[in-house]
Design a protein around this motif. Structure first.
Motif, PDB file in Angstrom:
ATOM      1  N   THR A  36      11.396  12.910  -8.444  1.00 35.15           N
ATOM      2  CA  THR A  36      10.927  11.556  -9.093  1.00 35.15           C
ATOM      3  C   THR A  36      12.093  10.707  -8.655  1.00 35.15           C
ATOM      4  O   THR A  36      11.628   9.566  -8.109  1.00 35.15           O
ATOM      5  N   GLY A  37      13.119  10.819  -8.581  1.00 36.82           N
ATOM      6  CA  GLY A  37      14.202   9.698  -8.188  1.00 36.82           C
ATOM      7  C   GLY A  37      14.052   9.578  -6.787  1.00 36.82           C
ATOM      8  O   GLY A  37      14.213   8.450  -6.351  1.00 36.82           O
ATOM      9  N   ILE A  38      14.052  10.673  -6.006  1.00 31.83           N
ATOM     10  CA  ILE A  38      14.224  10.313  -4.447  1.00 31.83           C
ATOM     11  C   ILE A  38      12.907   9.573  -4.001  1.00 31.83           C
ATOM     12  O   ILE A  38      12.927   8.815  -3.333  1.00 31.83           O
ATOM     13  N   PHE A  39      11.704   9.991  -4.463  1.00 26.85           N
ATOM     14  CA  PHE A  39      10.519   9.225  -4.392  1.00 26.85           C
ATOM     15  C   PHE A  39      10.576   7.840  -4.662  1.00 26.85           C
ATOM     16  O   PHE A  39       9.892   6.900  -4.064  1.00 26.85           O
ATOM     17  N   GLN A  40      11.061   7.421  -5.841  1.00 24.38           N
ATOM     18  CA  GLN A  40      11.476   6.036  -6.093  1.00 24.38           C
ATOM     19  C   GLN A  40      12.503   5.212  -5.099  1.00 24.38           C
ATOM     20  O   GLN A  40      11.953   4.290  -4.716  1.00 24.38           O
ATOM     21  N   LEU A  41      13.373   5.918  -4.701  1.00 26.43           N
ATOM     22  CA  LEU A  41      14.286   5.398  -3.999  1.00 26.43           C
ATOM     23  C   LEU A  41      13.484   5.074  -2.346  1.00 26.43           C
ATOM     24  O   LEU A  41      13.916   4.207  -1.765  1.00 26.43           O
ATOM     25  N   LEU A  42      12.694   6.159  -2.118  1.00 21.86           N
ATOM     26  CA  LEU A  42      12.030   6.029  -0.805  1.00 21.86           C
ATOM     27  C   LEU A  42      11.131   5.095  -0.708  1.00 21.86           C
ATOM     28  O   LEU A  42      10.843   4.347   0.163  1.00 21.86           O
ATOM     29  N   GLY A  43      10.468   4.643  -1.882  1.00 20.45           N
ATOM     30  CA  GLY A  43       9.598   3.557  -2.053  1.00 20.45           C
ATOM     31  C   GLY A  43      10.450   2.442  -1.822  1.00 20.45           C
ATOM     32  O   GLY A  43       9.946   1.132  -1.180  1.00 20.45           O
ATOM     33  N   LEU A  44      11.404   2.109  -2.633  1.00 10.61           N
ATOM     34  CA  LEU A  44      12.335   1.092  -2.428  1.00 10.61           C
ATOM     35  C   LEU A  44      12.830   0.801  -0.964  1.00 10.61           C
ATOM     36  O   LEU A  44      12.784  -0.471  -0.450  1.00 10.61           O
TER      37      LEU A  44
ATOM     38  N   HIS B  69       0.844  -1.346  -0.081  1.00 12.09           N
ATOM     39  CA  HIS B  69       0.044   0.066   0.135  1.00 12.09           C
ATOM     40  C   HIS B  69       0.972   1.292   0.099  1.00 12.09           C
ATOM     41  O   HIS B  69       0.841   2.292  -0.830  1.00 12.09           O
ATOM     42  N   TYR B  70       1.729   1.331   0.853  1.00 15.77           N
ATOM     43  CA  TYR B  70       2.508   2.467   1.027  1.00 15.77           C
ATOM     44  C   TYR B  70       3.841   2.908  -0.121  1.00 15.77           C
ATOM     45  O   TYR B  70       3.822   4.010  -0.442  1.00 15.77           O
ATOM     46  N   THR B  71       4.344   1.737  -0.452  1.00 17.65           N
ATOM     47  CA  THR B  71       5.209   1.750  -1.781  1.00 17.65           C
ATOM     48  C   THR B  71       4.342   2.275  -2.873  1.00 17.65           C
ATOM     49  O   THR B  71       4.671   2.963  -3.550  1.00 17.65           O
ATOM     50  N   SER B  72       3.113   1.698  -3.074  1.00 15.77           N
ATOM     51  CA  SER B  72       2.294   2.072  -4.458  1.00 15.77           C
ATOM     52  C   SER B  72       2.161   3.517  -4.190  1.00 15.77           C
ATOM     53  O   SER B  72       2.009   4.516  -5.378  1.00 15.77           O
ATOM     54  N   ALA B  73       1.653   4.106  -2.936  1.00 14.81           N
ATOM     55  CA  ALA B  73       1.196   5.606  -2.819  1.00 14.81           C
ATOM     56  C   ALA B  73       2.594   6.321  -3.132  1.00 14.81           C
ATOM     57  O   ALA B  73       2.520   7.445  -3.837  1.00 14.81           O
ATOM     58  N   ILE B  74       3.800   6.133  -2.765  1.00 14.86           N
ATOM     59  CA  ILE B  74       4.930   6.695  -2.920  1.00 14.86           C
ATOM     60  C   ILE B  74       5.251   6.876  -4.338  1.00 14.86           C
ATOM     61  O   ILE B  74       5.793   7.877  -4.960  1.00 14.86           O
ATOM     62  N   LEU B  75       4.852   5.812  -5.232  1.00  9.54           N
ATOM     63  CA  LEU B  75       5.274   5.650  -6.439  1.00  9.54           C
ATOM     64  C   LEU B  75       4.413   6.449  -7.395  1.00  9.54           C
ATOM     65  O   LEU B  75       4.591   7.157  -8.282  1.00  9.54           O
ATOM     66  N   TRP B  76       3.131   6.640  -6.780  1.00 14.21           N
ATOM     67  CA  TRP B  76       2.244   7.680  -7.397  1.00 14.21           C
ATOM     68  C   TRP B  76       2.563   9.024  -7.282  1.00 14.21           C
ATOM     69  O   TRP B  76       2.488   9.745  -8.169  1.00 14.21           O
ATOM     70  N   VAL B  77       3.355   9.236  -6.236  1.00 15.33           N
ATOM     71  CA  VAL B  77       3.964  10.742  -6.046  1.00 15.33           C
ATOM     72  C   VAL B  77       4.893  11.068  -7.074  1.00 15.33           C
ATOM     73  O   VAL B  77       4.941  11.990  -7.526  1.00 15.33           O
ATOM     74  N   ALA B  78       5.789   9.901  -7.113  1.00 12.43           N
ATOM     75  CA  ALA B  78       6.844  10.033  -8.045  1.00 12.43           C
ATOM     76  C   ALA B  78       6.376  10.226  -9.550  1.00 12.43           C
ATOM     77  O   ALA B  78       6.999  11.031 -10.222  1.00 12.43           O
ATOM     78  N   PHE B  79       5.263   9.655  -9.972  1.00 11.84           N
ATOM     79  CA  PHE B  79       4.729   9.669 -11.306  1.00 11.84           C
ATOM     80  C   PHE B  79       4.368  11.119 -11.240  1.00 11.84           C
ATOM     81  O   PHE B  79       4.304  11.546 -12.431  1.00 11.84           O
ATOM     82  N   LEU B  80       3.618  11.858 -10.260  1.00  8.76           N
ATOM     83  CA  LEU B  80       3.162  13.088 -10.453  1.00  8.76           C
ATOM     84  C   LEU B  80       4.267  14.130 -10.660  1.00  8.76           C
ATOM     85  O   LEU B  80       4.237  15.094 -11.377  1.00  8.76           O
ATOM     86  N   CYS B  81       5.477  13.632  -9.734  1.00  6.49           N
ATOM     87  CA  CYS B  81       6.749  14.688 -10.091  1.00  6.49           C
ATOM     88  C   CYS B  81       7.216  14.616 -11.453  1.00  6.49           C
ATOM     89  O   CYS B  81       7.837  15.588 -12.068  1.00  6.49           O
ATOM     90  N   TRP B  82       7.263  13.205 -12.051  1.00  7.33           N
ATOM     91  CA  TRP B  82       7.523  13.267 -13.397  1.00  7.33           C
ATOM     92  C   TRP B  82       6.804  14.149 -14.315  1.00  7.33           C
ATOM     93  O   TRP B  82       7.299  14.621 -15.248  1.00  7.33           O
ATOM     94  N   LEU B  83       5.369  14.043 -14.322  1.00  8.86           N
ATOM     95  CA  LEU B  83       4.644  14.834 -15.124  1.00  8.86           C
ATOM     96  C   LEU B  83       5.057  16.313 -14.900  1.00  8.86           C
ATOM     97  O   LEU B  83       5.089  17.247 -15.898  1.00  8.86           O
ATOM     98  N   LEU B  84       5.315  16.921 -13.568  1.00  9.22           N
ATOM     99  CA  LEU B  84       5.559  18.200 -13.339  1.00  9.22           C
ATOM    100  C   LEU B  84       6.869  18.365 -14.040  1.00  9.22           C
ATOM    101  O   LEU B  84       7.147  19.654 -14.472  1.00  9.22           O
ATOM    102  N   ALA B  85       7.750  17.622 -14.023  1.00  8.48           N
ATOM    103  CA  ALA B  85       9.102  17.886 -14.260  1.00  8.48           C
ATOM    104  C   ALA B  85       9.042  17.762 -15.891  1.00  8.48           C
ATOM    105  O   ALA B  85       9.643  18.892 -16.692  1.00  8.48           O
ATOM    106  N   ASN B  86       8.090  17.101 -16.851  1.00  9.50           N
ATOM    107  CA  ASN B  86       8.000  17.520 -18.238  1.00  9.50           C
ATOM    108  C   ASN B  86       7.470  18.627 -18.524  1.00  9.50           C
ATOM    109  O   ASN B  86       7.730  19.415 -19.491  1.00  9.50           O
TER     110      ASN B  86
END
Length: 342
Positions: free
Chosen positions: A213-221, A178-195
């Motif tokens: 984007t990279g930090i949130f992916q690493l936090l999820g891991l 549950h929490y890893t999925s939520a963190i990855l959704w935040v990373a996806f939002l950061c990716w959209l804003l970066a573009n």
């Protein structure tokens, strides 16, 4: 009591299996379609910008596709073993099979493939999924599996991840998912804003969002690794063998993408400090294309990039002392004459 080729009548046949999850197939199809679309319009771009543009598009689509795909992947933790095990309840017959276990953020997937596939006058090829995502009841899915009479190896592994199991794997992996999925959704939002920001003259802030984007992916891991190691490992014995799990491809590709995002953002920060004009040229925002814009390092710095027109530059306001004194003298001697000739 067996009937018709030692097959119990209350066991339905195995359901058809698919080589890939349909959700992952849809995600990959969408991003490949976007990539093909961008490649089609590639010939319309001139010069070196064609290569720069292609590199940006491919990298961005790869990062976005990975973030979405691993969120729905069932290969965060995987294990496989070849063993001789009992096949079905109320039967003393054993089979030789490959048993696979894939743990994802939304559930567990169990595969059972006979070696060979045809044994006991049956086709032994099962692929069963048990989910614990929101809105799904794992206990009910396990009860339905018991009613269907699935093979013993499938039921044994599914029972280990049930809420009532003493192993505690259900709460452990459910929380991590549950929490890893939520963190990855935040990373996806950061990716959209970066573009969005990288397509505007705010490249440094786009680099900051890429770093997020990279930090949130690493936090999820990190959260997934910690949450799945809170309890002692539960032995999974299948016949004469023990099934052991390890980190799967989804974990490692997320780690690679997260590190890539961090490195790219740091490279952009260094390029913005050392070679800002080349950075703008790489993103097709060269200063030479718009001479009315001039970068002022004193105002911007590393964290606050600002731009102003050359008309507002102090150099355009400089007036020589001789010209100023001459104009002053003319105005004093001829106050009523509008034009003063030297």
């Amino acid at each position: 009591m067996a009937a018709f080729g030692h097959t119990f009548p209350f066991y339905p046949g195995p359901k058809p299996t698919f080589s890939m999850d349909t959700t992952l197939a849809i995600i990959i199809t969408i991003f490949l379609t976007a990539l093909v679309t961008f490649i089609i319009i590639l010939p319309g771009i001139r010069g070196k910008m064609r290569l720069f543009w292609l590199l940006r598009v491919v990298t961005s689509l790869f990062i976005g596709a990975v973030i979405l795909a691993v969120n729905f992947s069932s290969e965060w933790s995987v294990g496989q073993v070849s063993t001789n095990t009992s096949y079905k309840a109320f039967s003393s017959q054993w089979i030789s099979a490959d048993v696979g276990l894939q743990l994802g953020l939304r559930g567990v997937n169990i595969t059972l493939t006979g070696t060979p596939v045809q044994q006991l006058n049956e086709t032994i090829n099962y692929n069963e999924e048990f989910t614990w995502r929101l809105g799904e009841n794992y206990a009910e899915e396990y009860a339905r599996a018991l009613e269907k009479g699935l093979p013993d190896p499938v039921l044994y592994l599914a029972e280990k991840f049930s809420p009532n199991s003493p192993c505690g794997l259900h709460g452990q992996y459910r929380l991590a998912g549950h929490y890893t999925s939520a963190i990855l959704w935040v990373a996806f939002l950061c990716w959209l804003l970066a573009n969005v920001m990288l397509s505007m003259p705010v490249l440094l802030y786009g680099g900051h969002m890429l770093l997020a984007t990279g930090i949130f992916q690493l936090l999820g891991l990190l959260f997934f690794s910690i949450a799945t190691s809170l309890t002692q490992p539960c032995p999974l014995r299948l016949g004469s063998a023990v099934l052991q799990t390890r980190l799967g491809p989804a974990f490692w590709i997320t780690l690679t993408t997260g590190v890539l995002c961090v490195l790219l953002s740091l490279a952009m920060a260094v390029a913005h400090r050392m070679q800002p004009h080349r950075l703008k040229a790489f993103f097709n925002q060269s200063v030479g294309e718009n001479p009315g814009l001039k970068w002022n390092p004193e105002e911007g710095g590393l964290l606050s990039p600002r731009y102003r027109s050359t008309a507002e530059s102090p150099q355009s306001q400089d007036i020589s002392l001789s010209e100023a004194s001459s104009e002053t003298c003319c105005k004093e001697e001829h106050p009523r004459v509008p034009d003063c000739a030297l």
